[in-house]
Design a protein around this motif. Structure first.
Motif, mmCIF file in Angstrom:
data_model
loop_
_atom_site.group_PDB
_atom_site.id
_atom_site.type_symbol
_atom_site.label_atom_id
_atom_site.label_comp_id
_atom_site.label_asym_id
_atom_site.label_seq_id
_atom_site.Cartn_x
_atom_site.Cartn_y
_atom_site.Cartn_z
ATOM 1 N N ASP A 472 6.990 9.464 18.318
ATOM 2 C CA ASP A 472 7.777 8.763 17.430
ATOM 3 C C ASP A 472 8.038 8.269 16.031
ATOM 4 O OD1 ASP A 472 10.800 7.743 16.405
ATOM 5 O OD2 ASP A 472 10.857 7.155 18.042
ATOM 6 N N GLN A 473 7.852 8.745 14.943
ATOM 7 C CA GLN A 473 7.388 8.380 14.037
ATOM 8 C C GLN A 473 8.292 7.280 13.233
ATOM 9 O OE1 GLN A 473 8.100 12.611 12.021
ATOM 10 N NE2 GLN A 473 6.743 11.827 10.722
ATOM 11 N N LYS A 474 9.489 6.531 14.176
ATOM 12 C CA LYS A 474 9.726 5.276 13.803
ATOM 13 C C LYS A 474 8.797 3.935 14.059
ATOM 14 C CE LYS A 474 14.227 7.694 12.984
ATOM 15 N NZ LYS A 474 15.782 7.935 12.982
ATOM 16 N N LYS A 475 8.680 4.385 15.679
ATOM 17 C CA LYS A 475 8.359 3.466 16.140
ATOM 18 C C LYS A 475 6.436 3.588 16.611
ATOM 19 C CE LYS A 475 12.211 3.974 19.256
ATOM 20 N NZ LYS A 475 12.502 4.229 21.278
ATOM 21 N N THR A 476 5.666 4.685 15.317
ATOM 22 C CA THR A 476 4.828 4.284 15.355
ATOM 23 C C THR A 476 3.807 4.928 14.493
ATOM 24 O OG1 THR A 476 4.322 6.442 15.853
ATOM 25 C CG2 THR A 476 4.033 5.934 18.045
ATOM 26 N N ASP A 477 2.635 4.555 14.009
ATOM 27 C CA ASP A 477 1.809 4.895 12.686
ATOM 28 C C ASP A 477 0.456 4.418 13.134
ATOM 29 O OD1 ASP A 477 1.098 2.549 12.395
ATOM 30 O OD2 ASP A 477 2.301 1.408 11.617
ATOM 31 N N PHE A 478 -0.538 5.076 12.004
ATOM 32 C CA PHE A 478 -1.513 5.418 12.669
ATOM 33 C C PHE A 478 -2.571 4.250 13.167
ATOM 34 C CE2 PHE A 478 -2.046 4.191 8.238
ATOM 35 C CZ PHE A 478 -3.042 3.842 8.744
ATOM 36 N N ARG A 479 -1.711 3.133 12.855
ATOM 37 C CA ARG A 479 -2.606 1.930 13.125
ATOM 38 C C ARG A 479 -2.017 1.960 14.958
ATOM 39 N NH1 ARG A 479 -0.784 0.229 8.230
ATOM 40 N NH2 ARG A 479 -2.662 -0.099 6.518
ATOM 41 N N TYR A 480 -1.238 1.493 15.022
ATOM 42 C CA TYR A 480 -0.648 1.847 17.011
ATOM 43 C C TYR A 480 -1.254 2.671 17.756
ATOM 44 C CZ TYR A 480 2.927 2.157 19.907
ATOM 45 O OH TYR A 480 2.951 2.508 22.115
ATOM 46 N N LEU A 481 -1.313 3.468 16.967
ATOM 47 C CA LEU A 481 -1.789 4.913 17.764
ATOM 48 C C LEU A 481 -3.741 4.780 18.111
ATOM 49 C CD1 LEU A 481 -0.506 8.296 16.357
ATOM 50 C CD2 LEU A 481 -0.093 6.849 18.742
ATOM 51 N N ASN A 482 -4.177 3.967 17.099
ATOM 52 C CA ASN A 482 -5.551 3.471 16.796
ATOM 53 C C ASN A 482 -5.586 2.721 18.144
ATOM 54 O OD1 ASN A 482 -6.554 5.376 15.484
ATOM 55 N ND2 ASN A 482 -6.340 3.804 13.173
ATOM 56 N N ASN A 483 -4.757 1.958 17.796
ATOM 57 C CA ASN A 483 -5.222 0.782 19.219
ATOM 58 C C ASN A 483 -4.831 1.052 20.990
ATOM 59 O OD1 ASN A 483 -5.988 -0.759 17.104
ATOM 60 N ND2 ASN A 483 -3.846 -1.772 16.197
ATOM 61 N N LEU A 484 -4.234 1.888 20.693
ATOM 62 C CA LEU A 484 -3.641 2.557 21.941
ATOM 63 C C LEU A 484 -4.503 1.713 23.708
ATOM 64 C CD1 LEU A 484 -1.237 5.246 21.645
ATOM 65 C CD2 LEU A 484 -0.679 3.784 22.305
ATOM 66 N N GLN A 485 -6.228 2.366 22.965
ATOM 67 C CA GLN A 485 -7.093 2.009 23.604
ATOM 68 C C GLN A 485 -6.825 3.236 25.241
ATOM 69 O OE1 GLN A 485 -7.845 -1.745 24.760
ATOM 70 N NE2 GLN A 485 -8.808 -2.442 21.959
ATOM 71 N N LEU A 486 -7.000 4.263 24.455
ATOM 72 C CA LEU A 486 -6.023 5.466 26.553
ATOM 73 C C LEU A 486 -7.656 5.360 26.460
ATOM 74 C CD1 LEU A 486 -3.610 7.453 24.422
ATOM 75 C CD2 LEU A 486 -3.180 5.898 25.876
ATOM 76 N N ASP A 487 -7.840 6.162 28.372
ATOM 77 C CA ASP A 487 -8.845 6.475 28.116
ATOM 78 C C ASP A 487 -8.934 8.168 28.051
ATOM 79 O OD1 ASP A 487 -11.238 6.498 29.814
ATOM 80 O OD2 ASP A 487 -10.225 6.653 32.118
ATOM 81 N N GLY A 488 -9.987 8.433 26.923
ATOM 82 C CA GLY A 488 -10.084 9.553 26.712
ATOM 83 C C GLY A 488 -10.508 9.589 24.944
ATOM 84 N N ILE A 489 -10.216 10.552 24.892
ATOM 85 C CA ILE A 489 -10.661 10.906 23.096
ATOM 86 C C ILE A 489 -9.500 11.345 22.345
ATOM 87 C CG2 ILE A 489 -11.785 13.171 21.878
ATOM 88 C CD1 ILE A 489 -13.744 13.331 23.614
ATOM 89 N N THR A 490 -9.237 11.156 21.187
ATOM 90 C CA THR A 490 -7.522 10.886 21.064
ATOM 91 C C THR A 490 -8.194 11.610 19.525
ATOM 92 O OG1 THR A 490 -7.566 9.173 20.078
ATOM 93 C CG2 THR A 490 -6.789 8.948 22.172
ATOM 94 N N GLN A 491 -7.122 12.286 18.405
ATOM 95 C CA GLN A 491 -7.813 12.488 17.506
ATOM 96 C C GLN A 491 -5.648 12.444 16.960
ATOM 97 O OE1 GLN A 491 -9.059 16.135 17.095
ATOM 98 N NE2 GLN A 491 -8.464 17.328 14.621
ATOM 99 N N GLN A 492 -5.188 11.746 15.997
ATOM 100 C CA GLN A 492 -4.621 11.804 15.524
ATOM 101 C C GLN A 492 -3.769 13.268 14.626
ATOM 102 O OE1 GLN A 492 -3.125 7.934 13.776
ATOM 103 N NE2 GLN A 492 -4.406 7.324 15.514
ATOM 104 N N ILE A 493 -2.692 13.470 14.581
ATOM 105 C CA ILE A 493 -2.776 14.825 13.348
ATOM 106 C C ILE A 493 -1.004 14.703 12.481
ATOM 107 C CG2 ILE A 493 -4.507 16.528 14.498
ATOM 108 C CD1 ILE A 493 -1.259 18.033 15.581
ATOM 109 N N GLN A 494 -0.880 15.267 11.679
ATOM 110 C CA GLN A 494 -0.097 15.303 10.869
ATOM 111 C C GLN A 494 0.690 17.033 10.770
ATOM 112 O OE1 GLN A 494 1.019 12.875 7.648
ATOM 113 N NE2 GLN A 494 3.253 13.610 7.366
#
Length: 771
Positions: A472-494
């Motif tokens: 949800d773009q209203k509730k997330t941005d790239f900083r929020y996604l960077n700080n999730l600290q999920l257990d795995g490899i992540t990649q952000q795409i637009q």
């Protein structure tokens, strides 16, 4: 009485050579059935979609804009080539149904006439505040007229009564977003309401799209350009009907079957013509004395020509009718219901112009050859025709000029060599016939492999994530996604779309994917397999899209920015992607164009089990597994694979008929020679090998020549099958082996049939046949 006698003679002649005439009939039926069958698929799609387009008064262009004014609509309607312009509201909305499916909302004003729902039941009132629901969606969720459902718009739940069920010309192939590859009425549908119903949500009527109907012959690119100038910086998107998701998918299906219907039948017609020629030439040559008798009895040249021409015309006409009866049923009835299209009905249409063209070709192949075979003898007098045809003058064959090789050959092998070289036309016919059949089978196998390999190339080699999560773009941005600290490899795409202007002035909306430069989960590659790294000084375009737009590496295109300005960007490299064409660029380069990197999805490769807390959070709109996407894509290509399998079966049937015809013809032409050899003391096994070995030789040569033919057909089909697929036609040793095995399997079976005929050879009758 004269005509009756000739008809009786024709029936007797056909009975004596019934195997050959039946084989011609089967070949004609197979050729026409492929044309009419494959044509019936795409023309049925076109007919049904055109019916929906007319019923709904479909727009030609949609301009998405924030709150368009009446003045803007008025100005657009004054553009040359525009017939009508109207406002409407569109948005995706959540529902309160089990599974939380999504409905795409269309809000129309009472005066609107464009993009109306195609009502199948109920009504679309102007004052009752009701809603017209997608018929397929209603069926999937057990809803009916009189029920109610709630949708969430602008954070407010609205309860709407269902007053009608309908289809939509914009949802013939209905998918929600990039995570869905095939329609699913359980998850997604549409709902049409009146604009008045939005007042309880927004406090007034709101619109966010202008629908445009063009006059016939209007220049779409000019209208797009002028509409762009009128809307200015508030323009969100502009999409032509042909570039919409639904229309593009329908057009791709039509193109796929048009390509198959063009590439494959040509070989069938060629083989039918050649086999008919060999059969009719033999029949007419064997009836020299009867033609002489007919001429001596006073039959006119025209009557004799028409008599023998009727053999081919009759068989060809019956074969064409059989193909017309079989093809649409075999292909249309089987394939059309499996296309996953939402159509008014699934009845099968026949492309009669193409059928009559195919009928003409068949009649030329059969009747024309029969006419030519008889016409060649019309110059001789009855006295000449009543005498046996003088034998061909003896001559040395090529192998005899190599004494060292000729002397070492056994006598039986010399007989085989002489028969082959002295009957070159029959050998050529056999080779070309088998070449066409083998090429058909091999190309069908190759196309099957190409289509089946797409999910592997896309979802195993290019994309390596476990899950694709829409955020949800209203509730997330790239900083929020960077700080999730999920257990795995992540990649952000637009993932977004932008208007692209090509050097030739062509304007199109094309998908953009913006991501990080390292891109650990999206491994773009060149055609050679070399991995490509995104650069910060230009865009990367898929090879097929570059071909479609008419550009190449090193060229520049213009992309429209959100600030209403166009920026020129260079194509620094091209990549190979079997499906899902588009443009890729780094977040750094995107920002250098003055844009903001706002991720719309997160690609995740989990180290362990998926983080259920994150996946169930408000930040996540939807999540899909890569394996599920691969399965969905395989489902969308299932119809094509079924069609290819049917072509393989028909090609195998044609190969069987051709081999049988050629083998029996070889045997019947040499029956006196074989009987003579038996009288001279040759054993049954020795005599049999003289015929059967020739069949294997022609099969082997036909197979060798069929390999490049199969490759060529596969290349033609791969190039024209679908502009959204980049297929590479490559032959595999396995497919060559299977095609060859099928050919030799048929040859072996038919040789057994011929061998049985030779065991029952009546030598006395064969030797007296010249009397």
């Amino acid at each position: 009485m004269v005509k009756g006698a000739l008809w009786k003679k024709a029936i007797r002649d056909m009975q004596k050579s019934k195997a050959q005439f039946i084989s011609i009939l089967i070949m004609a039926a197979l050729a026409v059935s492929i044309v009419t069958g494959l044509d019936s698929v795409w023309i049925s799609i076109e007919n049904h979609t055109d019916t929906m387009y007319r019923a709904t008064n479909r727009s030609d262009l949609w301009v998405t804009v924030a709150n368009p004014s009446e003045q803007q609509v008025w100005k657009i309607q004054k553009i040359p080539g525009v017939a009508l312009a109207e406002r409407r509201f569109t948005a995706d909305a959540d529902t309160d149904l089990p599974g939380n499916p999504t409905l795409h909302i269309y809000a129309l004003d009472n005066q609107n006439t464009l993009d109306q729902p195609d009502l199948r039941a109920g009504r679309f009132g102007k004052q009752d505040g009701g809603a017209v629901l997608d018929e397929a969606f209603a069926k999937a969720h057990g809803l009916k007229i009189g029920d109610s459902l709630s949708v969430k718009l602008n954070g407010t739940w609205v309860r709407l009564p269902i007053t009608g069920l309908a289809l939509s010309s914009e949802h013939i192939f209905s998918v929600k977003n990039s995570t869905d590859l095939s329609p699913n009425s359980q998850k997604y549908g549409f709902l049409t309401i009146r604009a008045d119903s939005l007042e309880s949500v927004y406090g007034q009527k709101v619109f966010n799209q202008i629908c445009i109907k063009l006059l016939p012959g209007a220049d779409v690119s000019q209208v797009e350009q002028q509409a762009d100038e009128i809307i200015g910086k508030n323009l969100i998107g502009l999409i032509a009907w042909k570039d919409s998701s639904s229309a593009g998918s329908v057009d791709s299906l039509v193109q796929q079957f048009k390509t198959l219907a063009t590439a494959f039948p040509l070989l069938f017609f060629l083989v039918t013509a050649l086999i008919t020629q060999s059969t009719m030439m033999r029949l007419v040559e064997n009836q020299r004395s009867q033609i002489g008798t007919l001429k001596a009895l006073g039959y006119s040249r025209r009557t004799i020509l028409m008599h023998y021409t009727s053999y081919g015309l009759g068989v060809g006409f019956l074969g064409a009718l059989a193909g017309l009866a079989i093809g649409p049923v075999l292909f249309g009835k089987v394939l059309i219901p499996r296309l996953r299209l939402t159509l008014p009905d699934y009845s099968v249409s026949v492309n009669y112009p193409n059928f009559f063209f195919a009928l003409l070709l068949i009649l030329i192949c059969t009747g024309g050859v029969s006419f030519y075979a008889c016409w060649k003898l019309q110059g001789d007098t009855p006295a000449v025709l009543l005498r046996d045809k003088p034998p061909k003058r003896g001559s040395h064959i090529l192998l005899e000029s190599v004494p060292s090789l000729w002397r070492k050959m056994r006598f039986s092998r010399k007989l085989i060599a002489r028969n082959i070289f002295r009957n070159k036309s029959r050998l050529i016919m056999s080779i070309i016939g088998i070449m066409g059949c083998t090429g058909t089978i091999l190309s069908a196998f190759t196309i099957n492999d190409m289509v089946a390999a797409i999910p592997i190339q896309v979802y195993e080699q290019t994309f390596t994530y476990d899950q694709k999560v829409l955020v949800d773009q209203k509730k997330t941005d790239f900083r929020y996604l960077n700080n999730l600290q999920l257990d795995g490899i992540t990649q952000q795409i637009q993932e977004t779309a932008a208007e692209v202007v090509c050097p030739n002035g062509q304007r199109k909306m094309e998908p953009l994917t913006i991501t990080t430069q390292d891109s650990p989960l999206v491994n773009l590659r060149e055609l050679s397999g070399k991995k490509v790294t995104l650069t910060n000084d230009g865009i990367t375009m898929t090879r097929k899209l570059a071909e479609t737009l008419g550009v190449k590496q090193g060229d520049s295109i213009r992309i429209k920015r959100t600030s209403d300005q166009y920026v020129s960007v260079p194509i620094v490299q091209t990549v190979y992607l079997a499906s899902g064409q588009g443009i890729y660029l780094t977040d750094t380069y995107w920002k250098s164009l003055g844009e903001k990197f706002q991720p719309t999805a997160l690609l995740i490769k989990w180290n362990g089990a998926p983080d259920k807390k994150f996946l169930s959070s408000d930040a996540v709109e939807e999540a899909v597994d890569r394996t599920g996407q691969s399965a969905d894509f395989a489902a969308t290509t299932q119809v094509m694979l079924i069609a290819v399998i049917m072509l393989i079966v028909i090609g195998a049937a044609l190969a069987f008929v051709v081999l049988y015809n050629c083998s029996v013809l070889n045997y019947t032409e040499r029956i006196r020679d074989l009987a003579t050899l038996r009288v001279l003391g040759f054993h049954q096994k020795e005599v049999r090998s003289l015929v059967l070995l020739e069949n294997y030789i022609s099969s082997f040569l036909g197979l060798l020549l069929g390999i490049p033919v199969g490759w060529f057909i596969a290349e033609v089909v791969a190039a024209g099958l679908d502009k959204r697929m980049d297929l590479i036609g490559s032959l595999s040793f396995q497919n060559i082996l299977i095609s060859g095995a099928m050919t030799f399997l048929f040859a072996g079976f038919i040789n057994q049939v011929v061998a049985k005929k030779m065991q029952n050879l009546d030598m006395l009758s064969a030797l007296k046949s010249v009397e």
